[in-house]
Design an enzyme around this catalytic site. Structure first.
Site, PDB file in Angstrom:
ATOM      1  N   GLN A 197      36.194 -22.650 109.680  1.00 35.64           N
ATOM      2  CA  GLN A 197      37.343 -21.794 109.965  1.00 35.64           C
ATOM      3  C   GLN A 197      37.068 -20.916 111.178  1.00 35.64           C
ATOM      4  OE1 GLN A 197      37.789 -20.817 105.392  1.00 35.64           O
ATOM      5  NE2 GLN A 197      39.251 -19.591 106.530  1.00 35.64           N
ATOM      6  N   PHE A 228      39.966 -22.177 102.564  1.00 34.35           N
ATOM      7  CA  PHE A 228      40.242 -21.126 101.578  1.00 34.35           C
ATOM      8  C   PHE A 228      39.310 -19.932 101.710  1.00 34.35           C
ATOM      9  CE2 PHE A 228      41.513 -25.215  99.568  1.00 34.35           C
ATOM     10  CZ  PHE A 228      42.886 -25.025  99.660  1.00 34.35           C
ATOM     11  N   GLU A 232      34.681 -19.604 106.421  1.00 37.26           N
ATOM     12  CA  GLU A 232      34.788 -18.558 107.443  1.00 37.26           C
ATOM     13  C   GLU A 232      33.406 -18.208 107.975  1.00 37.26           C
ATOM     14  OE1 GLU A 232      37.166 -15.092 106.456  1.00 37.26           O
ATOM     15  OE2 GLU A 232      36.253 -13.914 108.054  1.00 37.26           O
ATOM     16  N   ARG A 310      38.765  -4.467 101.563  1.00 37.27           N
ATOM     17  CA  ARG A 310      40.110  -4.986 101.285  1.00 37.27           C
ATOM     18  C   ARG A 310      40.482  -4.792  99.808  1.00 37.27           C
ATOM     19  NH1 ARG A 310      44.269  -7.928 103.810  1.00 37.27           N
ATOM     20  NH2 ARG A 310      43.121  -7.982 105.747  1.00 37.27           N
ATOM     21  N   ARG A 342      40.506 -16.690  99.801  1.00 36.26           N
ATOM     22  CA  ARG A 342      41.945 -16.368  99.846  1.00 36.26           C
ATOM     23  C   ARG A 342      42.301 -15.058  99.143  1.00 36.26           C
ATOM     24  NH1 ARG A 342      46.046 -21.408  98.942  1.00 36.26           N
ATOM     25  NH2 ARG A 342      47.759 -20.696 100.239  1.00 36.26           N
ATOM     26  N   PHE A 344      40.609 -12.252  99.883  1.00 38.62           N
ATOM     27  CA  PHE A 344      39.532 -11.479 100.491  1.00 38.62           C
ATOM     28  C   PHE A 344      39.301 -10.131  99.801  1.00 38.62           C
ATOM     29  CE2 PHE A 344      37.404  -9.591 104.318  1.00 38.62           C
ATOM     30  CZ  PHE A 344      36.584 -10.643 104.669  1.00 38.62           C
ATOM     31  N   ALA A 510      42.465 -14.044 107.134  1.00 38.95           N
ATOM     32  CA  ALA A 510      43.303 -12.861 106.967  1.00 38.95           C
ATOM     33  C   ALA A 510      44.789 -13.221 107.103  1.00 38.95           C
ATOM     34  CB  ALA A 510      42.893 -11.760 107.958  1.00 38.95           C
ATOM     35  N   GLU A 732      47.656 -15.943 102.310  1.00 37.31           N
ATOM     36  CA  GLU A 732      46.973 -15.394 101.138  1.00 37.31           C
ATOM     37  C   GLU A 732      47.891 -14.721 100.107  1.00 37.31           C
ATOM     38  OE1 GLU A 732      44.472 -13.370 104.072  1.00 37.31           O
ATOM     39  OE2 GLU A 732      42.818 -13.678 102.670  1.00 37.31           O
TER      40      GLU A 732
HETATM   41  N1  MTE Z   1      46.216 -23.572 102.776  1.00 40.64           N
HETATM   42  C1  MTE Z   1      45.582 -24.756 102.731  1.00 40.64           C
HETATM   43  N2  MTE Z   1      46.309 -25.873 102.526  1.00 40.64           N
HETATM   44  N3  MTE Z   1      44.224 -24.841 102.870  1.00 40.64           N
HETATM   45  C2  MTE Z   1      43.453 -23.727 103.069  1.00 40.64           C
HETATM   46  O1  MTE Z   1      42.234 -23.826 103.203  1.00 40.64           O
HETATM   47  N4  MTE Z   1      43.419 -21.258 103.296  1.00 40.64           N
HETATM   48  C3  MTE Z   1      44.099 -20.008 102.981  1.00 40.64           C
HETATM   49  C4  MTE Z   1      45.540 -20.050 103.467  1.00 40.64           C
HETATM   50  N5  MTE Z   1      46.181 -21.257 103.052  1.00 40.64           N
HETATM   51  C5  MTE Z   1      44.103 -22.449 103.102  1.00 40.64           C
HETATM   52  C6  MTE Z   1      45.519 -22.437 102.977  1.00 40.64           C
HETATM   53  C7  MTE Z   1      43.456 -18.843 103.554  1.00 40.64           C
HETATM   54  S1  MTE Z   1      42.141 -18.170 102.768  1.00 40.64           S
HETATM   55  C8  MTE Z   1      43.918 -18.237 104.687  1.00 40.64           C
HETATM   56  S2  MTE Z   1      43.244 -16.815 105.274  1.00 40.64           S
HETATM   57  C9  MTE Z   1      45.038 -18.805 105.451  1.00 40.64           C
HETATM   58  O2  MTE Z   1      45.522 -20.011 104.884  1.00 40.64           O
HETATM   59  C10 MTE Z   1      44.562 -19.068 106.872  1.00 40.64           C
HETATM   60  O3  MTE Z   1      45.525 -19.669 107.645  1.00 40.64           O
HETATM   61  P1  MTE Z   1      46.682 -18.862 108.401  1.00 40.64           P
HETATM   62  O4  MTE Z   1      46.114 -17.588 108.867  1.00 40.64           O
HETATM   63  O5  MTE Z   1      47.048 -19.780 109.492  1.00 40.64           O
HETATM   64  O6  MTE Z   1      47.756 -18.671 107.390  1.00 40.64           O
HETATM   65  N1  HPA Z   2      40.308 -10.826 106.062  1.00 41.23           N
HETATM   66  C1  HPA Z   2      39.817 -12.056 106.096  1.00 41.23           C
HETATM   67  N2  HPA Z   2      38.723 -12.386 106.727  1.00 41.23           N
HETATM   68  C2  HPA Z   2      38.066 -11.425 107.364  1.00 41.23           C
HETATM   69  C3  HPA Z   2      38.521 -10.114 107.365  1.00 41.23           C
HETATM   70  C4  HPA Z   2      39.708  -9.796 106.683  1.00 41.23           C
HETATM   71  O1  HPA Z   2      40.169  -8.643 106.637  1.00 41.23           O
HETATM   72  N3  HPA Z   2      37.642  -9.393 108.073  1.00 41.23           N
HETATM   73  C5  HPA Z   2      36.679 -10.254 108.473  1.00 41.23           C
HETATM   74  N4  HPA Z   2      36.941 -11.482 108.060  1.00 41.23           N
HETATM   75 MO1  MOS Z   3      41.102 -16.397 104.243  1.00 43.63          MO
HETATM   76  S1  MOS Z   3      39.969 -15.668 102.712  1.00 43.63           S
HETATM   77  O1  MOS Z   3      41.102 -14.845 105.031  1.00 43.63           O
HETATM   78  O2  MOS Z   3      39.939 -17.319 105.044  1.00 43.63           O
END
Ligand code: MTE
Ligand code: HPA
Ligand code: MOS
Length: 780
Positions: A197, A228, A232, A310, A342, A344, A510, A732
């Protein structure tokens, strides 16, 4: 117009046809080496000796590498405290100790078994209680969040409850395990293909591990089979293991963890034990609440500090707390190093208040929805415990609409009646909510950059630091760019993410992936448009001829705003005042012939952010994504089995860029949250070996577990003007609404208790539910 349409996910077809390429789908190259990890068999103690002599005699073994082989021995996102490989101290079960390199994949296991580890076990710390007793701490909140006077409120209040809210961890269960393939290039360079990620962090981690500089390392991420949060930070060391082998042997190297290895080695969601005291009046209005949030960080720091922050930011949930004191501590234990997941930390904070409200309602013999409404954030500009105002508050409207459309009141009356009958099945219903803060709480991460190339045939390639993990960020960026140029989304291709094109990027995390990278892409699009508009203006004025002449546009595209007199639409550029128009393709051709740039790079940062942790003031979040869910469950009194009968969910996603994709995120996020609080149980033996380390023993929701009736709706909100095209982040927030399933179980159990408080922990597995039912029935 592209934005706002539910166009299909750009990999949808590829995924269902099996054509999408994940790390291990990359064809093996000549001489490629397969990498495996030998891990500790104790959770705490000393590594005395590694005997690799027999392994090295295996005909397929190409080498065994240890901590000594790394230039920098430790990695970490916030602090570098986690060894790539154990040097002397073993700090958790299945901690990587050494790396084996094999000619074939089939021989990895055999070679691993020939490596003999001599370990000396010591007593470890495995629980939050033990860690607290030993003051084994990773991080303490710099300052508690305080509003009003809690002690006074607790002293004066008519009613008081104290308790501990206990919630377990969660395995990410991405379909693609942690994986990396490394290609050594010329001049000591490395090309990393990682399921990450955070390509920039993976690049940095590998470079540091091997003593390379950043310009020698490129990290490429095509996509992930899910992240998810689990990829990261923790994708970094995986890439470093393979990179070490690639560097040492000067050969391509591949490391693909098996599901079981991945589950044992990598970190998970943080378990929490949150101790609270709450004061309230006869109506259930909360007069004061004091909480200590305690998380299990595992063996190393990882992202635990930010996750704890968070959790603090989300303790209030959707409730206004006039007198509040929120403190937090993250403990160091001998468990796997817990990491982003997801939400956090948000879910662990948010759910605590929802549990407390359930208790208050039970104590007062009131409908919990009434108590919730009593405490709901009301009004357009109310203050959170950390001093930021909740602007654009949609919660009362969401609550009102959802209570109506879900027929909550009618069903609640019916459940009251049904549960009087002794059928062996109890039912429960509950509404919970969230206002999820959108922004990285570490301010510097709220930046991104994008590269947009407009080609001569009018098609576009766009690259950003965003990584696709199934959430649809590429599709949204595709739409944003297509919309900007006024062309079909099919004319835009989002390219593979690579640190070569976009550097110093933030993790796709995030929930802000499309916020930040979409905004950066739009900025780059606008720069190109400024040039094109300048040219179109000259063309329409008859100043552009075929004679050899330079058309200096003399504008600095970075600072010039778009001239609203020109619009890009249906593949044309139109001057509104004159109604003159030209096809985009022709304009591009003129631009190229006249040596005008058709590519742009832009940097974006989220404005206005700045939370001061020392002073507990300032703006932590750009805005809040808000939503609520009503869940109804049945609980089998003989087996403890929970079934989710119906879920009604309402979210404010502003002006959605792609409602179809957002719907998928909401359904998936909710079900993932529901799994966390019901069946997903991390189970360890007394040696701290993870027993639930495969799909057969770790129960994520499947299609039969999804709500039998599942109504997902979005509320109209055109007021979010602080994000790209008025959209709101979705990734999230819906996960936090899974808590409504758990509170519904708690509600169901309350029917078997006259005076006792329901003492439910999460996850509410069959066993946990049955034990609590038994306890409630035995005591008066
Ligand atoms: N959706 C799918 N299909 N797969 C994933 O791994 N990760 C989640 C969410 N939705 C995830 C997902 C998490 S933890 C985050 S932070 C966000 O997607 C990240 O993507 P975005 O910032 O583009 O929404
Ligand atoms: N959210 C998700 N991932 C992160 C953050 C946060 O606030 N800070 C550092 N990594
Ligand atoms: Mo999502 S836990 O911020 O990768």
């Amino acid at each position: 117009m592209s934005v706002g349409n539910s166009i299909p996910h750009d990999s949808g077809l590829g995924h269902v046809c099996g054509e999408s390429v994940f790390i291990d789908d990359r064809a093996e190259t000549r001489g490629e080496v397969h990498v495996g990890l030998v891990c500790s068999s104790i959770a705490c103690g000393d590594l005395i000796e590694i005997d690799a002599s027999e392994a090295l005699r295996h005909p397929d073994c190409l080498g065994v590498f240890t901590a000594k082989d790394f230039v920098h021995k430790k990695w970490g996102t916030i602090v570098h405290d986690q060894p790539f490989l154990v040097e002397d101290k073993i700090n958790y079960m299945s901690e990587p100790v050494c790396i084996v390199a094999s000619r074939t994949r089939d021989s990895i296991e055999a070679i691993k078994h020939l490596v003999k580890l001599q370990e000396k076990a010591a007593a470890g710390i495995f629980t939050i209680q033990d860690a607290r007793k030993n003051q084994s701490v990773i991080y303490r909140a710099l300052k508690p969040f305080v509003q009003g006077n809690v002690d006074q409120a607790l002293k004066m209040a008519p009613h008081k409850l104290t308790g501990t809210f206990t919630v377990g961890g969660q395995e990410h269960f991405y379909m693609e395990s942690q994986a990396a393939v490394i290609y050594p290039l010329e001049n000591g360079q490395l090309e990393i293909h990682s399921s990450s990620q955070h390509p920039s962090e993976t690049q940095r981690t590998v470079a540091e591990a091997l003593g390379l500089s950043l310009h020698q390392v490129v990290c490429v991420v095509k996509r992930m089979g899910g992240g998810f949060g689990g990829k990261e930070s923790q994708a970094g060391p995986i890439a470093a293991y393979a990179a070490l082998v690639a560097q040492k042997l000067k050969k391509p190297a591949r490391l693909i963890l098996t599901k079981d290895e991945d589950m044992k080695i990598t970190g998970k969601r943080h378990p929490f034990q949150n101790e609270y005291e709450v004061a309230f009046d006869d109506d259930g209005k909360i007069l004061g609440v004091k909480v200590l949030l305690q998380s299990d960080g595992g063996a190393y720091a990882d992202l635990s500090a930010s996750i704890l922050d968070r959790a603090m930011f989300h303790f209030d949930g959707v409730y206004y707390l006039e007198n509040v004191h929120i403190d937090a501590v993250c403990y160091r234990t001998n468990n796997h190093s817990n990491t982003a997941f997801r939400g956090f930390g948000g879910p662990q904070g948010n759910m605590t208040m929802e549990s407390i409200i359930e208790d208050i309602a039970h104590f007062l013999k009131k409908d919990a929805a009434v108590v919730r409404l009593r405490n709901l954030y009301q009004g357009p500009n109310v203050k959170t415990p950390y001093g930021q105002n909740l602007e654009n508050n949609m919660l009362p409207e969401i609550f009102r609409q959802l209570i109506t459309t879900s027929e909550y009141e009618k069903r609640r009356v019916e459940i009251d009646k049904e549960n009087l009958k002794k059928t062996g099945v109890l039912r429960g219903i509950s509404i919970t909510g969230t206002k999820f803060g959108i922004a990285f709480t570490a301010r510097f991460l709220n930046q991104g950059n994008a590269l947009v190339n407009l080609h001569l045939d009018g098609t576009v390639q766009v690259s950003t630091g965003a990584t696709e993990m199934g959430q649809g960020v590429n599709t949204k960026i595709q739409q944003i760019v297509a919309h900007g140029f006024g062309i079909e989304s099919g004319s835009v291709q989002v390219m593979t993410t690579s640190t070569e094109k976009n550097h110093n990027t933030s993790p796709t995390a995030a929930s802000s992936g499309s916020d930040i990278n979409g905004a950066a892409a739009l900025k780059a699009v606008n720069k190109i448009k400024v040039n094109l508009i300048g040219l179109a203006r000259k063309k329409f004025a008859g100043e552009v001829s075929s004679a050899l002449k330079e058309y200096e546009l003399e504008q600095n595209a970075e600072t010039v705003p778009l001239d609203p007199n020109f619009i890009f639409q249906h593949g044309k550029v139109v001057e509104l005042s004159t109604k003159k128009e030209i096809s985009l393709k022709e304009l591009i051709s003129i631009a190229y012939q006249n040596r005008v740039s058709l590519g742009a790079y832009a940097h974006f940062k989220t404005g206005g952010l700045g939370f001061d942790k020392e002073k507990v003031e300032g703006k932590a979040f750009n805005y809040f994504t808000q939503g609520m869910a009503v869940s109804e469950v049945s609980v089998d009194e003989y087996t403890g089995e929970v079934k989710v009968l119906r879920v009604d969910l309402l979210m404010d996603l502003g002006r959605s860029i792609n409602p179809g994709i957002d719907r998928g995120q909401v359904a998936g996020g909710f079900v993932q949250g529901m799994g966390w609080v019901t069946t997903e149980n991390l189970f360890y033996d007394e040696r701290r070996n993870l027993i639930s380390h495969s799909p057969t023993t770790y129960k994520i929701p499947n299609i039969q577990d999804t709500p039998r009736e599942f109504n997902i709706h979005f509320i109209e909100n055109l007021n979010n003007d602080c994000n790209v095209y008025g959209s709101k982040a979705v990734g999230e927030p819906p996960l936090l609404l899974g808590s409504s399933v758990w509170t519904a179980v708690k509600h169901a159990l309350s029917y078997r208790s006259k005076s006792n408080m329901v003492n439910l922990t999460s996850p509410a597995t069959g066993e946990v539910v049955l034990m609590e039912l038994t306890r409630l029935k035995r005591s008066p």
